[in-house]
Design a protein around this motif. Structure first.
Motif, PDB file in Angstrom:
ATOM      1  N   ILE A 133       2.482   4.467  -8.118  1.00 25.10           N
ATOM      2  CA  ILE A 133       2.408   4.714  -6.679  1.00 25.10           C
ATOM      3  C   ILE A 133       2.149   3.391  -5.971  1.00 25.10           C
ATOM      4  CG2 ILE A 133       1.253   6.005  -4.856  1.00 25.10           C
ATOM      5  CD1 ILE A 133       0.455   8.063  -6.976  1.00 25.10           C
ATOM      6  N   ASP A 134       3.220   2.812  -5.450  1.00 25.71           N
ATOM      7  CA  ASP A 134       3.075   1.593  -4.651  1.00 25.71           C
ATOM      8  C   ASP A 134       2.803   2.032  -3.220  1.00 25.71           C
ATOM      9  OD1 ASP A 134       3.582  -0.694  -3.004  1.00 25.71           O
ATOM     10  OD2 ASP A 134       4.537  -1.643  -4.735  1.00 25.71           O
ATOM     11  N   VAL A 135       1.531   2.017  -2.842  1.00 22.59           N
ATOM     12  CA  VAL A 135       1.128   2.554  -1.545  1.00 22.59           C
ATOM     13  C   VAL A 135       1.692   1.727  -0.395  1.00 22.59           C
ATOM     14  CG1 VAL A 135      -0.927   3.751  -2.370  1.00 22.59           C
ATOM     15  CG2 VAL A 135      -1.079   1.325  -1.763  1.00 22.59           C
ATOM     16  N   SER A 136       1.838   0.434  -0.596  1.00 20.68           N
ATOM     17  CA  SER A 136       2.385  -0.420   0.451  1.00 20.68           C
ATOM     18  C   SER A 136       3.871  -0.161   0.644  1.00 20.68           C
ATOM     19  CB  SER A 136       2.129  -1.887   0.109  1.00 20.68           C
ATOM     20  OG  SER A 136       0.753  -2.113  -0.091  1.00 20.68           O
ATOM     21  N   HIS A 137       4.582   0.098  -0.448  1.00 19.21           N
ATOM     22  CA  HIS A 137       5.995   0.469  -0.340  1.00 19.21           C
ATOM     23  C   HIS A 137       6.163   1.760   0.455  1.00 19.21           C
ATOM     24  CE1 HIS A 137       7.661  -1.944  -4.032  1.00 19.21           C
ATOM     25  NE2 HIS A 137       7.460  -2.690  -2.971  1.00 19.21           N
ATOM     26  N   ILE A 138       5.325   2.741   0.179  1.00 24.68           N
ATOM     27  CA  ILE A 138       5.436   4.009   0.904  1.00 24.68           C
ATOM     28  C   ILE A 138       5.166   3.776   2.388  1.00 24.68           C
ATOM     29  CG2 ILE A 138       4.600   6.373   1.100  1.00 24.68           C
ATOM     30  CD1 ILE A 138       3.684   6.186  -1.831  1.00 24.68           C
ATOM     31  N   HIS A 139       4.178   2.949   2.688  1.00 25.01           N
ATOM     32  CA  HIS A 139       3.862   2.623   4.080  1.00 25.01           C
ATOM     33  C   HIS A 139       5.056   1.961   4.754  1.00 25.01           C
ATOM     34  CE1 HIS A 139       1.876   1.315   7.645  1.00 25.01           C
ATOM     35  NE2 HIS A 139       1.688   0.066   7.258  1.00 25.01           N
ATOM     36  N   ALA A 140       5.685   0.997   4.090  1.00 23.79           N
ATOM     37  CA  ALA A 140       6.823   0.286   4.674  1.00 23.79           C
ATOM     38  C   ALA A 140       8.027   1.206   4.830  1.00 23.79           C
ATOM     39  CB  ALA A 140       7.188  -0.907   3.790  1.00 23.79           C
ATOM     40  N   ARG A 141       8.248   2.060   3.857  1.00 24.24           N
ATOM     41  CA  ARG A 141       9.419   2.939   3.867  1.00 24.24           C
ATOM     42  C   ARG A 141       9.311   4.003   4.963  1.00 24.24           C
ATOM     43  NH1 ARG A 141      12.713   4.715  -0.956  1.00 24.24           N
ATOM     44  NH2 ARG A 141      13.878   6.540  -0.258  1.00 24.24           N
ATOM     45  N   THR A 142       8.114   4.527   5.160  1.00 19.69           N
ATOM     46  CA  THR A 142       7.913   5.610   6.118  1.00 19.69           C
ATOM     47  C   THR A 142       7.431   5.123   7.480  1.00 19.69           C
ATOM     48  OG1 THR A 142       5.608   5.946   5.451  1.00 19.69           O
ATOM     49  CG2 THR A 142       7.299   7.169   4.232  1.00 19.69           C
ATOM     50  N   MET A 143       6.903   3.900   7.523  1.00 16.43           N
ATOM     51  CA  MET A 143       6.240   3.348   8.704  1.00 16.43           C
ATOM     52  C   MET A 143       5.082   4.250   9.133  1.00 16.43           C
ATOM     53  SD  MET A 143       9.252   1.461  10.906  1.00 16.43           S
ATOM     54  CE  MET A 143      10.241   2.913  11.232  1.00 16.43           C
ATOM     55  N   GLU A 144       4.584   5.012   8.169  1.00 16.24           N
ATOM     56  CA  GLU A 144       3.411   5.866   8.348  1.00 16.24           C
ATOM     57  C   GLU A 144       2.529   5.658   7.116  1.00 16.24           C
ATOM     58  OE1 GLU A 144       5.122   9.758   8.855  1.00 16.24           O
ATOM     59  OE2 GLU A 144       5.567   9.410  10.976  1.00 16.24           O
ATOM     60  N   PHE A 145       2.017   6.728   6.520  1.00 21.37           N
ATOM     61  CA  PHE A 145       1.254   6.662   5.269  1.00 21.37           C
ATOM     62  C   PHE A 145       0.239   5.528   5.322  1.00 21.37           C
ATOM     63  CE2 PHE A 145       0.589   5.995   0.652  1.00 21.37           C
ATOM     64  CZ  PHE A 145       0.304   7.306   0.296  1.00 21.37           C
ATOM     65  N   ASN A 146      -0.697   5.677   6.240  1.00 17.01           N
ATOM     66  CA  ASN A 146      -1.654   4.587   6.448  1.00 17.01           C
ATOM     67  C   ASN A 146      -2.992   5.122   6.934  1.00 17.01           C
ATOM     68  OD1 ASN A 146      -2.333   1.867   6.337  1.00 17.01           O
ATOM     69  ND2 ASN A 146      -1.726   1.479   8.455  1.00 17.01           N
ATOM     70  N   SER A 147      -3.383   6.290   6.416  1.00 21.10           N
ATOM     71  CA  SER A 147      -4.646   6.888   6.825  1.00 21.10           C
ATOM     72  C   SER A 147      -5.312   7.558   5.633  1.00 21.10           C
ATOM     73  CB  SER A 147      -4.421   7.931   7.925  1.00 21.10           C
ATOM     74  OG  SER A 147      -3.729   9.064   7.417  1.00 21.10           O
ATOM     75  N   TYR A 148      -6.591   7.749   5.745  1.00 19.85           N
ATOM     76  CA  TYR A 148      -7.348   8.435   4.687  1.00 19.85           C
ATOM     77  C   TYR A 148      -6.728   9.789   4.375  1.00 19.85           C
ATOM     78  CZ  TYR A 148     -11.204  10.953   2.454  1.00 19.85           C
ATOM     79  OH  TYR A 148     -11.972  11.708   1.602  1.00 19.85           O
ATOM     80  N   GLU A 149      -6.370  10.541   5.412  1.00 11.83           N
ATOM     81  CA  GLU A 149      -5.827  11.879   5.213  1.00 11.83           C
ATOM     82  C   GLU A 149      -4.511  11.839   4.450  1.00 11.83           C
ATOM     83  OE1 GLU A 149      -8.788  11.785   8.281  1.00 11.83           O
ATOM     84  OE2 GLU A 149      -6.889  10.656   8.130  1.00 11.83           O
TER      85      GLU A 149
END
Length: 278
Positions: free
Chosen positions: A169-185
């Motif tokens: 799980i590359d969390v930064s990749h998911i953030h970049a790909r979705t431009m979201e995925f950046n919160s505790y929830e």
């Protein structure tokens, strides 16, 4: 949770894998991902030496397979070559004592997502049987560009259908790909997704990549140091702590060990605070 770097730390005086492992221990980090991104060029004898040093220093190793992998390529020859690169990564990784073999599955190649999924799955299904004796786990990685196969749900569903396969799980990749995925929830929900699809053992056996990241509407552009980015890494660490997750966290920031040490320190502080509250 173990923390380490993607490759030899920048501050290592020597640039060999053995030098990197020794520097990891000097930094009081826990793991290192050996980078085979330009090809698997390590000899068996060197892999045995790496294993001996890593074992003696209690440093956990993983492997990143070459970038030149596309299990959904138009050419069947390129698919076979991709499978062979993965096989060799797994073989050398097993000699080295690395359990996790991380790789990028490929690109959509103008196919539907369902067709790309089927082709990637079928190629890996055959490989799994060939590497079963190596004692490794294949780790398809979430991707940072929208043209690449590797949404979180795709990777989790792929792993649900295959033996010896768990997500990277590359969390930064998911953030970049979705431009979201950046919160505790959102981080917490991702852990729930993994547990619901793959079982509680998968959340106790995570393999996470993290860095700061620059992105646009197409996804990832380049890695950044965490404090120079908008990625909310403290929220991620809190979600991992609250979920009682375990596994490896590999830092890919340009400053490598600086961010890795910072992440480990923050995570330990969060765990201690949670223990005090409990």
């Amino acid at each position: 949770m173990l923390f380490g770097t993607a490759g030899v730390p920048n501050s290592s005086p020597g640039r060999s894998t053995v030098d990197g492992v020794k520097r990891i221990r000097e930094l009081n980090l826990d793991c290192m991902e050996v980078q085979f991104v330009r090809g698997v060029k390590m000899r068996d004898a060197t892999a045995k030496q790496v294993r001996m040093v890593a074992s003696s220093l209690n440093v956990t190793l993983s492997v990143h397979a070459p970038y030149y992998i596309n299990l959904n390529a138009d050419s069947e020859v390129k698919v076979r070559q991709s499978v062979q690169r993965l096989y060799e990564s797994a073989r050398i990784g097993s000699i080295m004592g690395a359990r996790n073999i991380v790789f990028h599955p490929g690109y959509y190649m103008k196919r539907t997502r369902d067709e790309a999924f089927r082709r990637v799955r079928d190629a890996l299904e055959e490989l799994v049987e060939e590497i079963r004796a190596f004692g490794v786990v294949l780790r398809p990685e979430t991707s940072g560009k929208r043209e690449q196969f590797g949404e979180l749900e795709e990777i989790v569903n792929l792993c649900a259908e295959l033996d010896l396969t768990l997500p990277c799980i590359d969390v930064s990749h998911i953030h970049a790909r979705t431009m979201e995925f950046n919160s505790y929830e959102e981080f917490f929900k991702a852990l729930e997704l993994v547990e619901n699809a793959l079982g509680s053992e998968a959340v106790r056996d995570l393999h996470v990549h993290i860095s700061g990241i620059e992105y646009d509407s197409k996804g990832e552009k380049r890695h950044l140091n965490l404090r120079e980015s908008d990625f909310r890494f403290t929220d991620l660490l809190r979600a991992l702590s609250d979920y009682s997750a375990d596994g490896l966290v590999i830092c890919e920031s340009p400053n490598l060990e600086e961010d890795a040490v910072m992440l480990k320190k923050k995570f330990e502080e969060l765990r201690q605070a949670a223990g005090a509250r409990g």
